[in-house]
Write a protein that holds these residues in place. Structure first.
Motif, short mmCIF file in Angstrom:
data_model
loop_
_atom_site.label_atom_id
_atom_site.label_comp_id
_atom_site.label_asym_id
_atom_site.label_seq_id
_atom_site.Cartn_x
_atom_site.Cartn_y
_atom_site.Cartn_z
N LYS A 5 3.77 -7.30 5.55
CA LYS A 5 2.47 -7.05 6.51
C LYS A 5 3.00 -5.50 6.98
CE LYS A 5 -1.92 -7.95 8.63
NZ LYS A 5 -1.74 -7.87 9.44
N GLY A 6 3.95 -5.12 7.20
CA GLY A 6 4.69 -4.31 8.16
C GLY A 6 4.23 -2.76 7.01
N GLN A 7 5.03 -3.33 5.93
CA GLN A 7 4.38 -2.15 4.57
C GLN A 7 3.45 -1.14 4.67
OE1 GLN A 7 7.82 -1.49 2.70
NE2 GLN A 7 8.26 -2.02 4.74
N GLY A 47 2.45 0.33 7.30
CA GLY A 47 2.65 1.53 8.01
C GLY A 47 2.68 2.86 6.90
N ALA A 48 1.52 2.56 5.63
CA ALA A 48 1.16 3.47 5.05
C ALA A 48 0.17 3.38 5.83
CB ALA A 48 1.31 2.81 3.06
N LEU A 65 -3.90 3.78 -3.07
CA LEU A 65 -3.29 4.08 -2.80
C LEU A 65 -1.52 3.24 -1.78
CD1 LEU A 65 -2.14 6.78 -3.90
CD2 LEU A 65 -2.04 7.46 -1.39
N ARG A 84 1.85 2.26 -4.33
CA ARG A 84 2.38 3.41 -4.15
C ARG A 84 3.56 2.48 -3.79
NH1 ARG A 84 2.00 8.82 -5.03
NH2 ARG A 84 4.52 8.31 -5.30
N VAL A 85 3.19 1.29 -2.24
CA VAL A 85 4.09 0.36 -1.78
C VAL A 85 4.17 -0.98 -2.37
CG1 VAL A 85 4.59 -0.56 0.83
CG2 VAL A 85 3.25 2.19 -0.04
N PRO A 140 5.29 -2.39 -6.36
CA PRO A 140 6.42 -1.64 -6.57
C PRO A 140 7.33 -2.88 -5.46
CG PRO A 140 6.04 0.19 -5.67
CD PRO A 140 4.81 -1.40 -5.69
N GLN A 141 7.20 -3.12 -4.72
CA GLN A 141 8.23 -4.42 -3.76
C GLN A 141 7.64 -5.17 -4.68
OE1 GLN A 141 8.69 -3.69 0.42
NE2 GLN A 141 7.44 -1.79 -0.12
N PHE A 200 5.66 2.48 14.53
CA PHE A 200 5.90 1.00 14.76
C PHE A 200 7.60 0.13 15.35
CE2 PHE A 200 3.03 1.83 11.55
CZ PHE A 200 1.91 0.98 11.62
N SER A 247 8.70 -2.25 14.28
CA SER A 247 9.57 -2.70 13.65
C SER A 247 9.78 -1.48 12.15
CB SER A 247 9.28 -4.27 12.37
OG SER A 247 7.50 -3.42 12.61
N PHE A 248 9.70 -0.93 12.58
CA PHE A 248 9.73 0.44 11.26
C PHE A 248 8.92 0.66 10.61
CE2 PHE A 248 14.27 -1.55 12.51
CZ PHE A 248 14.02 -1.38 13.65
N ASN A 249 8.59 -0.18 10.41
CA ASN A 249 7.93 -0.12 8.60
C ASN A 249 8.17 0.93 7.51
OD1 ASN A 249 6.79 -2.35 9.74
ND2 ASN A 249 4.38 -1.08 10.41
N LEU A 250 9.09 1.34 7.40
CA LEU A 250 9.31 2.19 6.54
C LEU A 250 9.55 1.29 4.97
CD1 LEU A 250 12.69 3.80 7.51
CD2 LEU A 250 10.28 4.69 7.80
N PHE A 251 9.04 2.62 3.93
CA PHE A 251 9.13 1.61 2.54
C PHE A 251 10.45 1.60 2.35
CE2 PHE A 251 5.36 4.86 3.03
CZ PHE A 251 4.16 3.66 3.72
N ASN A 299 10.59 0.62 -0.81
CA ASN A 299 11.45 0.96 -2.41
C ASN A 299 11.82 2.43 -2.24
OD1 ASN A 299 8.36 1.06 -0.95
ND2 ASN A 299 8.21 1.03 -2.92
N MET A 300 11.59 3.03 -0.76
CA MET A 300 11.76 4.17 -1.58
C MET A 300 13.06 4.99 -0.28
SD MET A 300 7.68 5.80 -0.87
CE MET A 300 6.49 4.76 -1.35
N ILE A 312 6.08 10.98 0.84
CA ILE A 312 5.13 10.63 0.02
C ILE A 312 3.56 11.22 0.47
CG2 ILE A 312 5.50 8.53 1.21
CD1 ILE A 312 4.33 7.41 -1.92
N ARG A 366 9.18 10.52 9.87
CA ARG A 366 8.15 10.78 8.80
C ARG A 366 6.37 10.77 9.02
NH1 ARG A 366 7.14 4.55 5.90
NH2 ARG A 366 6.26 3.71 8.22
#
Lengths: 252, 263
Positions: free
Chosen positions: A137-139, A142-143, A152, A156-157, A160-161, B91, B93-97, B99-100, B108, B157
């Motif tokens: 969920k953090g992904q 983050g976006a 989006l 994009r996020v 793909p995962q 955050f 927990s960082f929450n970096l993507f 897949n990138m 992005i 970021r």
């Protein structure tokens, strides 16, 4: 051994395979054709339905948007439940004869592709939903925190995962479809199964005839499976990253 | 909206949040001026993180209003997106993507949300990655980095968006002690650039030394809101004193041992 005047089982197998080789090849082609197109389009349907099912209805949205979304979600849900809850062979009959009765003229092959698409879509929708849920969920957060819209973020996020998690199941679905096309013989699609049925019926040698296509199905699935496994391994291999030395000094 | 909220970057009025029957935030009122560095401290479950997530609209408040530069933040998705692009968040927990690459992570949103050119996004990314010491790692994926490195990338970021306010939700809580220092130093440098920051943290020494204002929260209320010198060394509320007593004792012991060691 005398292959032109077969007297035992082995000779009969060779005889039938040889006599019907063009028909078997054509059956193989149609089987592959339906499986590949049906699966690919089915994947698209599955991704769309899976994504719709993941959309959360926002209380802040206006009434019309909420009603539309709710309706769309219900349609998707009903579709998935129906196609997961009935056998493909029955779906084939109903789609083909249903359309005929409604005066829509379609070829058996097209009906076969349609049924494969709808069937694959229903199963893939669930797989995709699972794949989307498996992304942390953090992904998303983050976006969102960067101002990215839910759409989006999805493309994009999250997708793909999710895709990476879903690939093995996609391969599985394709191989299943390759074999499931055999049920389409009931609506007269001349894929491998129907060829075997025809060939077996001509000489009353059903066992030998079906053995021929069993071998074809098996070799096909076996080879494709190995190929996909190889591909998966190659994709999963993490490449080491290269340090960008040009930025080393400034940040040391 | 009162007269004074008009001039604040972020103003919160009467904010409440409950999850079912459990009320997490109770009528929170506070405002942030440009350039302030606010640290929010308090025990776990006091509502600090929820408050921060409400500010960034990751949680929908049950009641109350949030103003950004004097304008109420509306509930429409488009306006929320625009607001979020100006209020960054880092955050726990960082929450970096995943897949990138590091570089793509930083670029992005600059290209897809702010619609800047690739060149501009690249320049911003390099500039901020350099500032946090992560520029050599632009080709790495998040899974190839340590926690401290990830958090520094996450800060870069957020900075690439040129935010007006940056929110930090326990940025060092998931890091091992060795890495905490590096991230805190980056944040300290940021504080000195005049960026407006709201930081939820358990790092008391950091809060004391870096913040311009410290807020102590307990059971969903803001109990005390004062400059750090006052809050840490002369807390008015008994609950604040109780919470800080342990930290202050530790500090005292440390000072004594140092004094002994120094003869």
């Amino acid at each position: 051994m005398n292959f032109s005047d077969p007297s035992n089982m082995f000779e009969w197998i060779v005889y039938i395979a040889n006599e019907y080789k063009y028909m078997f090849l054509e059956g193989l082609w149609i089987t592959l054709y339906i499986a590949v197109i049906g699966t690919l389009v089915g994947f698209i349907v599955g991704y769309l339905v899976g994504m719709v099912q993941d959309i959360k209805i926002n209380k802040q949205d206006n009434l019309i948007k909420r009603i539309l979304m709710r309706t769309l979600k219900i349609i998707c849900l009903v579709y998935v439940e129906i196609f997961r809850g009935t056998p493909m062979i029955v779906q084939g009959m109903i789609v083909y004869y249903g359309l005929l009765q409604a005066n829509v003229k379609i070829s058996p092959i097209f009906a076969g592709i349609l049924v494969t698409v709808l069937n694959t879509g229903a199963y893939m929708a669930e797989t995709v939903r699972g794949g989307i849920n498996s992304v942390d969920k953090g992904q998303k957060e983050g976006a969102w925190s960067l101002g990215m819209s839910p759409m989006l973020t999805m493309f994009r996020v999250v997708l793909p995962q999710a895709f990476k998690n879903v690939v093995p199941e996609m391969v599985n679905t394709f191989l299943t479809n390759l074999k499931m096309t055999s049920v389409l013989n009931v609506i007269g699609v001349s894929e491998l199964f129907l060829v075997a049925k025809t060939a077996g019926g001509t000489y009353y040698k059903y066992f030998e005839s079906y053995l021929v296509i069993a071998v074809i199905y098996f070799v096909l699935c076996f080879v494709l499976n190995r190929l996909f496994l190889l591909l998966e391994k190659k994709l999963a291999k993490k490449k080491d990253y290269v340090l960008a030395v040009e930025y080393m000094k400034e940040s040391a | 909206m009162s007269e004074k909220t008009a001039k604040k970057v972020i103003a919160i009025e009467n904010l409440s949040k409950s999850f079912g029957d459990h009320q997490v935030l109770r009528k929170i009122d506070f405002a942030v001026e440009k350039g302030e560095v606010i640290c929010i401290v308090g025990s776990s479950g006091s509502g600090k993180s929820t408050l921060l997530r409400c500010i960034n609209k990751l949680e929908q408040q049950t009641d109350g209003k949030i103003y950004f530069n004097g304008k109420e933040v509306a509930d429409r998705q488009k306006e929320i997106n625009e607001y979020r692009s100006k209020v960054g968040m880092v955050f726990q927990s960082f929450n970096l993507f995943e897949n990138m690459t590091v570089l793509k992570n930083c670029m992005i949103a600059v290209t897809s949300v702010l619609h800047e050119s690739k060149q501009e996004a690249f320049e911003r990314a390099i500039k901020h990655l350099k500032a946090v010491g992560m520029a050599p790692y632009i080709n790495a994926y998040p899974s190839q980095l340590s926690g401290g490195q990830k958090q520094r990338v996450a800060i870069a970021r957020a900075l690439c968006m040129n935010p007006e306010v940056l929110l930090f939700d326990e940025p060092t809580s998931a890091l091992d002690p060795e890495m905490v220092g590096g991230v805190l130093n980056v944040m300290k440098d940021l504080a000195h650039t005049g960026l407006t920051m709201i930081i939820v943290t358990h790092e008391m020494a950091f809060a004391r030394d870096v913040s311009t204002r410290t807020i102590f929260m307990d059971r969903g209320y803001i109990v005390e809101d004062a400059p750090p010198k006052e809050l840490f060394y002369n807390p008015k509320n008994p609950r604040t004193r109780e919470f800080l007593s342990r930290f202050l004792n530790d500090q005292k012991n440390k000072a004594e041992t140092e004094a002994v060691a120094n003869g």
